[in-house]
Design a protein around this motif. Structure first.
Motif, PDB file in Angstrom:
ATOM      1  N   UNK A 170       0.734  -1.111   0.027  1.00  0.00           N
ATOM      2  CA  UNK A 170      -0.074  -0.072  -0.134  1.00  0.00           C
ATOM      3  C   UNK A 170       0.916   1.368  -0.212  1.00  0.00           C
ATOM      4  N   UNK A 171       1.797   1.195   0.768  1.00  0.00           N
ATOM      5  CA  UNK A 171       2.857   2.611   0.969  1.00  0.00           C
ATOM      6  C   UNK A 171       3.532   2.564  -0.548  1.00  0.00           C
ATOM      7  N   UNK A 172       4.052   1.377  -1.197  1.00  0.00           N
ATOM      8  CA  UNK A 172       4.458   1.828  -2.225  1.00  0.00           C
ATOM      9  C   UNK A 172       3.658   2.053  -3.603  1.00  0.00           C
ATOM     10  N   UNK A 173       2.379   1.502  -3.387  1.00  0.00           N
ATOM     11  CA  UNK A 173       1.460   1.841  -4.553  1.00  0.00           C
ATOM     12  C   UNK A 173       1.262   3.480  -4.335  1.00  0.00           C
ATOM     13  N   UNK A 174       1.250   4.006  -3.204  1.00  0.00           N
ATOM     14  CA  UNK A 174       1.369   5.377  -3.265  1.00  0.00           C
ATOM     15  C   UNK A 174       2.531   6.352  -3.497  1.00  0.00           C
ATOM     16  N   UNK A 175       3.576   5.545  -3.611  1.00  0.00           N
ATOM     17  CA  UNK A 175       4.865   6.193  -4.127  1.00  0.00           C
ATOM     18  C   UNK A 175       5.477   6.092  -5.563  1.00  0.00           C
ATOM     19  N   UNK A 176       5.288   4.893  -6.164  1.00  0.00           N
ATOM     20  CA  UNK A 176       5.447   4.236  -7.431  1.00  0.00           C
ATOM     21  C   UNK A 176       4.634   4.282  -8.374  1.00  0.00           C
ATOM     22  N   UNK A 177       5.022   4.068  -9.743  1.00  0.00           N
ATOM     23  CA  UNK A 177       3.901   3.953 -10.565  1.00  0.00           C
ATOM     24  C   UNK A 177       3.583   2.308 -10.700  1.00  0.00           C
ATOM     25  N   UNK A 178       4.315   1.713 -10.497  1.00  0.00           N
ATOM     26  CA  UNK A 178       4.233  -0.060 -10.839  1.00  0.00           C
ATOM     27  C   UNK A 178       4.788  -0.708  -9.571  1.00  0.00           C
ATOM     28  N   UNK A 179       3.989  -1.876  -9.044  1.00  0.00           N
ATOM     29  CA  UNK A 179       4.597  -2.752  -8.090  1.00  0.00           C
ATOM     30  C   UNK A 179       4.170  -4.309  -8.574  1.00  0.00           C
ATOM     31  N   UNK A 180       5.328  -4.983  -8.524  1.00  0.00           N
ATOM     32  CA  UNK A 180       5.176  -6.334  -8.637  1.00  0.00           C
ATOM     33  C   UNK A 180       5.211  -7.022  -7.503  1.00  0.00           C
ATOM     34  N   UNK A 181       4.211  -8.022  -7.047  1.00  0.00           N
ATOM     35  CA  UNK A 181       4.017  -8.451  -5.833  1.00  0.00           C
ATOM     36  C   UNK A 181       3.831 -10.059  -5.910  1.00  0.00           C
ATOM     37  N   UNK A 182       4.479 -10.809  -5.064  1.00  0.00           N
ATOM     38  CA  UNK A 182       4.277 -12.308  -4.821  1.00  0.00           C
ATOM     39  C   UNK A 182       3.960 -12.243  -3.500  1.00  0.00           C
ATOM     40  N   UNK A 183       2.558 -12.422  -2.933  1.00  0.00           N
ATOM     41  CA  UNK A 183       2.293 -12.317  -1.556  1.00  0.00           C
ATOM     42  C   UNK A 183       2.857 -13.530  -0.838  1.00  0.00           C
ATOM     43  N   UNK A 184       3.250 -13.448   0.432  1.00  0.00           N
ATOM     44  CA  UNK A 184       3.817 -14.737   0.963  1.00  0.00           C
ATOM     45  C   UNK A 184       2.653 -15.560   1.554  1.00  0.00           C
ATOM     46  N   UNK A 185       1.637 -15.154   1.594  1.00  0.00           N
ATOM     47  CA  UNK A 185       0.390 -15.827   2.060  1.00  0.00           C
ATOM     48  C   UNK A 185      -0.680 -15.566   1.143  1.00  0.00           C
ATOM     49  N   UNK A 186      -1.663 -16.569   0.923  1.00  0.00           N
ATOM     50  CA  UNK A 186      -2.747 -16.237  -0.015  1.00  0.00           C
ATOM     51  C   UNK A 186      -3.327 -15.155   0.776  1.00  0.00           C
ATOM     52  N   UNK A 187      -3.869 -13.967   0.007  1.00  0.00           N
ATOM     53  CA  UNK A 187      -4.315 -12.909   0.887  1.00  0.00           C
ATOM     54  C   UNK A 187      -6.013 -13.091   0.676  1.00  0.00           C
ATOM     55  N   UNK A 188      -6.715 -12.545   2.062  1.00  0.00           N
ATOM     56  CA  UNK A 188      -8.207 -12.578   2.210  1.00  0.00           C
ATOM     57  C   UNK A 188      -8.772 -12.150   1.129  1.00  0.00           C
ATOM     58  N   UNK A 189      -9.947 -12.060   0.703  1.00  0.00           N
ATOM     59  CA  UNK A 189     -11.018 -11.342  -0.131  1.00  0.00           C
ATOM     60  C   UNK A 189     -10.688 -10.041   0.414  1.00  0.00           C
ATOM     61  N   UNK A 190     -10.822  -9.574   1.598  1.00  0.00           N
ATOM     62  CA  UNK A 190     -10.771  -8.282   1.794  1.00  0.00           C
ATOM     63  C   UNK A 190      -9.538  -7.449   1.592  1.00  0.00           C
ATOM     64  N   UNK A 191      -8.403  -8.331   2.010  1.00  0.00           N
ATOM     65  CA  UNK A 191      -6.879  -7.786   1.198  1.00  0.00           C
ATOM     66  C   UNK A 191      -6.941  -7.535   0.070  1.00  0.00           C
ATOM     67  N   UNK A 192      -7.553  -8.538  -0.674  1.00  0.00           N
ATOM     68  CA  UNK A 192      -7.325  -8.268  -2.266  1.00  0.00           C
ATOM     69  C   UNK A 192      -8.157  -6.916  -2.619  1.00  0.00           C
ATOM     70  N   UNK A 193      -9.570  -6.946  -2.186  1.00  0.00           N
ATOM     71  CA  UNK A 193     -10.410  -5.664  -2.393  1.00  0.00           C
ATOM     72  C   UNK A 193      -9.686  -4.417  -1.883  1.00  0.00           C
ATOM     73  N   UNK A 194      -8.909  -4.379  -0.905  1.00  0.00           N
ATOM     74  CA  UNK A 194      -8.204  -3.479  -0.437  1.00  0.00           C
ATOM     75  C   UNK A 194      -6.956  -2.855  -1.391  1.00  0.00           C
ATOM     76  N   UNK A 195      -6.214  -3.809  -1.570  1.00  0.00           N
ATOM     77  CA  UNK A 195      -5.356  -3.351  -2.364  1.00  0.00           C
ATOM     78  C   UNK A 195      -5.518  -3.115  -3.812  1.00  0.00           C
ATOM     79  N   UNK A 196      -6.560  -3.778  -4.376  1.00  0.00           N
ATOM     80  CA  UNK A 196      -7.098  -3.407  -5.775  1.00  0.00           C
ATOM     81  C   UNK A 196      -7.680  -1.929  -5.553  1.00  0.00           C
ATOM     82  N   UNK A 197      -8.503  -1.656  -4.598  1.00  0.00           N
ATOM     83  CA  UNK A 197      -8.935  -0.226  -4.425  1.00  0.00           C
ATOM     84  C   UNK A 197      -7.664   0.808  -4.181  1.00  0.00           C
TER      85      UNK A 197
END
Length: 167
Positions: A76-103
């Motif tokens: 989230x911090x990086x999305x506010x600072x850079x144009x692109x973020x490549x992510x491999x989550x260390x654990x399967x994210x929750x539905x809420x977490x997916x929605x939050x980062x997508x938003x």
């Protein structure tokens, strides 16, 4: 390399890539060549030399090898600072977490590329359906390239192309 499949990545877009590797690196290379700042999160095996060889501008790349338990906050911090973020989550994210980062990506205008896990909020999904290596012959020689059939799925019908990766 991906220009024919992705006519343009739009700010706020989420792209899902089935595997960590050449496709994710090609997306970062294209963005950094255009002057964008990018970050790679949760990819400790991301080799700087391999990234540079794929066209990534290293002076515009931030690496967060192991973001820990609070990886979502790091992204989230990086999305506010850079144009692109490549992510491999260390654990399967929750539905809420997916929605939050997508938003968050949409609100801050960053492109989030999620590699290696399904991501329900992705507008585009890229996957390699087949590939072949060139350069080896009868057990000798050097690998010179990889030709991959890549499929892009999202709005509209799926698109597929043969690409050279890195290209």
């Amino acid at each position: 390399a991906l220009r024919g499949l992705l006519p343009g990545l739009h700010r706020g877009q989420v792209v899902s890539v089935d595997e960590v590797g050449a496709l994710a690196t090609a997306l970062v290379a294209g963005a950094s060549e255009g002057g964008a700042w990018c970050a790679a999160v949760g990819l400790p095996e991301c080799g700087v030399l391999a990234a540079a060889g794929s066209g990534v501008s290293l002076d515009r790349l931030l690496l967060v090898d192991e973001p820990g338990e609070r990886w979502a906050e790091v992204v989230a911090v990086l999305l506010g600072a850079v144009e692109g973020v490549v992510l491999r989550p260390p654990v399967r994210p929750s539905v809420t977490g997916v929605r939050r980062l997508t938003a968050f990506a949409r609100r801050h205008g960053g492109v989030l590329v999620v590699a290696g896990v399904p991501w329900e909020g992705a507008q585009v999904r890229l996957r390699v359906v087949s590939s072949e290596w060139t350069g080896l012959g009868d057990g000798h020689g050097h690998l010179r390239g990889r030709r991959a059939r890549v499929v892009a799925e999202g709005k509209g019908p799926p698109r597929a192309e043969w690409l050279w990766l890195p290209g």
